[in-house]
Design a protein around this motif. Structure first.
Motif, short mmCIF file in Angstrom:
data_model
loop_
_atom_site.label_atom_id
_atom_site.label_comp_id
_atom_site.label_asym_id
_atom_site.label_seq_id
_atom_site.Cartn_x
_atom_site.Cartn_y
_atom_site.Cartn_z
N SER A 184 12.99 -16.05 29.80
CA SER A 184 12.77 -14.82 30.55
C SER A 184 14.09 -14.10 30.80
CB SER A 184 12.08 -15.12 31.89
OG SER A 184 10.74 -15.51 31.68
N ARG B 225 12.01 -9.63 33.32
CA ARG B 225 10.85 -9.57 32.42
C ARG B 225 10.48 -10.99 31.98
NH1 ARG B 225 9.54 -9.52 27.07
NH2 ARG B 225 11.72 -9.87 26.46
N GLU B 226 9.21 -11.33 32.16
CA GLU B 226 8.73 -12.61 31.67
C GLU B 226 8.69 -12.58 30.14
OE1 GLU B 226 6.96 -10.73 33.82
OE2 GLU B 226 7.35 -11.79 35.71
N SER C 94 3.37 -13.02 27.31
CA SER C 94 2.33 -12.18 27.89
C SER C 94 1.10 -12.95 28.33
CB SER C 94 1.91 -11.09 26.90
OG SER C 94 1.45 -11.68 25.69
N SER C 95 0.95 -14.17 27.84
CA SER C 95 -0.19 -15.00 28.23
C SER C 95 0.11 -16.45 27.88
CB SER C 95 -1.47 -14.56 27.51
OG SER C 95 -1.39 -14.89 26.13
N GLN D 224 0.50 -17.40 24.22
CA GLN D 224 1.66 -16.88 23.50
C GLN D 224 2.92 -17.72 23.67
OE1 GLN D 224 1.31 -14.15 21.43
NE2 GLN D 224 -0.84 -14.43 22.00
N ASP E 123 3.70 -13.39 32.12
CA ASP E 123 3.29 -12.31 33.00
C ASP E 123 2.28 -12.87 34.01
OD1 ASP E 123 2.03 -10.09 34.18
OD2 ASP E 123 2.34 -8.86 32.41
#
Length: 343
Positions: free
Chosen positions: A87, A102-103, A106-107, A110, A160
């Motif tokens: 990150s 920002r991570e 996205s899920s 991923q 996220d």
């Protein structure tokens, strides 16, 4: 009773042995006491000390020396693990703590899995471990608390958070794989801290709350993986403190299933009631950080005396201190526990 050293006192309380009085501590990590007043007084400053072992050790000593907290707490943020896992991190300023910009994923599906044994020797983990070694060597009677970001918060720091929290419900296999991964990293980090002299490991997991997870997911994810981490630390014969944020009402029956040596809570929690409900728990906290920021010192001292009268085992801030917290307010807490009277 013989007066104990700061290390002896904390270890005695965490092992449910007699002590001369409760310790007063601030573990680092999410409960970091490197406030502006301390940095101005000591000329040991952030953000430089996040990335330099000598500076980190010097600032930890300044925190101990000026605040009266009876430990060294490392690191001074909750971003070491997330940065290591990819990150983007903003290391902050003199007055602002580091944060995740920002991570990296996205899920849960991923996530790219790296070899943990390799990445443990990169990033800021060697810096934190070297700082712990410096402090342990120079000040053997003062406990070094190595602070970890808990499994739920670490996972939500690389994915996220909104999609990830949905994954907990809708894609449990992928979520469990992420938790196994980050917990493996945290176990490795904890073992390295222990190898470098850490006396106690503290786990702060602010995302693992009843309000965010609810009781079912708290049990499935938070309890399962925090306990897995605790078991690996206990295997090294080192005690563990766990801090759970927020209101515990919805998950209160599950708190006793955490295998920590002490449970730290937010200011909203009635610690005496928690202690009455679960006499086997060693309780820690929970001086209001709002009060520690805004005071006055007399009210801080009063709240501290109330917690001492209620038999709370370890006195500490309820959660993360604002960097603008007044040193006089923190000293009102520590001096009250230590029986030091203001002039």
């Amino acid at each position: 009773m013989t007066v104990l050293t700061e290390k002896q006192r904390l270890l005695a309380v965490l092992s449910k042995q007699p002590a001369d009085r409760p310790p007063v501590i601030c573990p680092g990590g999410m409960m970091n006491a490197a406030i502006v007043d301390v940095m101005k007084s000591s000329n040991q400053t952030l953000p430089a000390a996040h990335s330099d072992a000598v500076l980190m050790a010097n600032l930890a000593y300044a925190v101990h020396n000026l605040t009266g907290f009876e430990n060294f707490g490392l690191p001074f943020c909750m971003t070491v693990e997330a940065e290591l896992l990819g990150s983007e991190i903003d290391l902050g300023t003199f007055a602002c703590e580091p944060k995740i910009s920002r991570e990296v994923f996205s899920s849960a599906t991923q996530v790219e899995y790296k070899d943990i044994s390799t990445i443990l020797n990169t990033g800021r983990i060697p810096v934190v471990c070297q700082a712990a070694s410096i402090l342990t060597t120079q000040y053997p009677d003062i406990p070094v608390i190595g602070s970890l970001t808990g499994p739920v918060s670490t996972a939500a720091s690389i994915i996220d958070p909104i999609p990830f929290l949905k994954d907990l419900r809708k894609n449990a296999p992928a979520a469990h794989r992420v938790f196994d991964y980050v917990t493996g990293l945290l176990i490795g980090f904890a073992h390295k801290l222990i190898d470098h002299g850490a006396t106690v490991i503290a786990i702060g997991d602010p995302t693992a709350t009843g309000e965010i997870l609810g009781p079912r997911l708290f049990d499935e994810y938070a309890v399962t993986y925090i306990n897995k981490l605790i078991a690996a630390i206990h295997h090294r014969k080192v005690p563990v403190i766990v801090h759970i944020c927020g209101n515990l009402n919805s998950v209160k029956p599950l708190i006793a299933s955490l295998k920590a040596n002490a449970i730290s809570t937010d200011a909203i929690v009635n610690l005496k009631q928690l202690k009455d409900d679960f006499p086997q728990l060693t309780t820690m906290g929970n001086i209001s950080t709002y009060l520690l920021e805004y005071g006055p010192p007399e009210k801080v001292a009063l709240q501290t005396r109330n917690l001492l009268a209620q038999g709370i085992d370890i006195i500490a801030p309820a959660c993360g201190l604002s960097t603008s917290s007044a040193l006089a307010n923190i000293q009102a807490m520590t001096h009250t526990v230590r029986g030091i009277h203001a002039n």
